[in-house]
Write a protein that holds these residues in place. Structure first.
Motif: not given
Length: 327
Positions: A128-129, A131
């Motif tokens: 997530a980070w 992206r």
């Protein structure tokens, strides 16, 4: 007034008593703040004394906070203590040399580094980070085979070029890249600790990138190995644009970082603590870094979120400069 053991104290007298009791901490705090300066005088070879002093030098945020608190408490006795309070800023000036700040413009290369922790089974926070805040190249340490497989599945489209040397131990290492990785080599330090080197193209020029994770300096021997590895990487860089990143197990105030900077690998990361993550790093130290040759200027430098590891990741933007502009 405050009563204790049959005696009464005013708040002011109580503060005076506290000041009298803690003044003995002044010398240890002052010595701690001066350790990075003294470390520049130590021989490059490590023995028990230099190892212990180098370990003590890591904790500059603690010494600075304690010094400031002591000055404020002791100022209850005499205001002149306030004149010494600015010494709490000393760690800003005793850290290893950092890259010059970029004057503006778009970054040439964005680099991230993350210690994943060998016991971390969930890659979702890292994915997530990356992206949300993508990087051009990502250096990974403590990479296990299961984690590597998960990253290949989840980030294969975002980072189609990768080189993994995973292991079910703290020595797994890896590289993720948006552009092709060439001249890839899995090498090892004198004691067999692996590190990865590769070449990418950035700004139409080749750049050597290195993912590294030396052993923590739990003994004088490992301190020597860590320092020697960073010195060797600085010497190898020579005139080649080079970026080294990872959990270096060294703070900006350690001999390893100071001598790496003397060899030409300057710090692009700031002083935000990256280990341990407990308490949002309030009681931690910065040991995860991006260091680079003077072919670059430093742009944005930030600490990433909690990714389920005991380390916070780091992310920096680098701006390539012309050779005539180099320091």
């Amino acid at each position: 007034t405050l009563a204790r053991r049959g005696m009464t104290y005013t708040p002011v007298s109580l503060v005076h008593r506290v000041a009298d009791r803690v003044r003995w901490l002044v010398l240890p705090c002052a010595f701690g703040l001066l350790l990075p300066l003294l470390g520049r005088l130590w021989p490059s070879s490590s023995n028990m004394a230099t190892w212990l002093l180098d370990l003590a030098a890591h904790w500059q945020p603690l010494y600075a906070t304690s010094w400031l608190a002591l000055c404020l408490v002791c100022a209850a006795r005499t205001w002149r203590w306030l004149l010494l309070a600015p010494l709490a800023l000393l760690p800003l000036f005793t850290a290893s040399t950092s890259l010059s700040e970029a004057s503006g413009g778009a970054p040439t290369l964005i680099v991230a580094a993350a210690n994943l922790h060998v016991g971390n089974r969930d890659p979702a926070p890292l994915v997530a980070w990356l992206r949300a805040e993508p990087a051009d190249v990502v250096m990974l340490s403590e990479l296990t085979p299961a984690y590597a497989d998960a990253l290949a599945r989840k980030l294969g489209d975002d980072y189609p070029h990768r080189e993994f040397a995973p292991d079910d131990s703290p020595f797994g290492i890896g590289l993720l890249s948006r552009t092709p990785l060439t001249a890839v080599e899995l090498q090892a330090s004198a004691d067999g600790i692996p590190f990865l080197t590769a070449t990418i193209v950035s700004g139409n020029a080749p750049v050597r990138v290195v993912a590294v994770h030396p052993m923590p300096p739990m003994a004088a021997h490992w301190q020597r190995e860590r320092d020697a590895l960073l010195r060797m990487l600085a010497l190898r860089a020579g005139r080649t644009p080079t970026v080294v990143a990872g959990d270096l197990n060294a703070t900006p105030w350690s001999n390893a970082m100071i001598r790496a900077a003397q060899g030409g690998l300057l710090r692009a990361t700031h002083h935000a603590p990256t280990w341990p993550v407990w308490g949002r790093g309030v009681f931690g130290v910065p040991i995860d870094h991006v260091i680079a040759t003077t072919h670059w200027r430093q742009g944005e430098s930030s600490r990433g979120p909690d990714i389920g590891s005991d380390h916070f990741p780091v992310r920096v933007s680098l701006h390539r400069i012309h050779d005539k502009e180099r320091d």
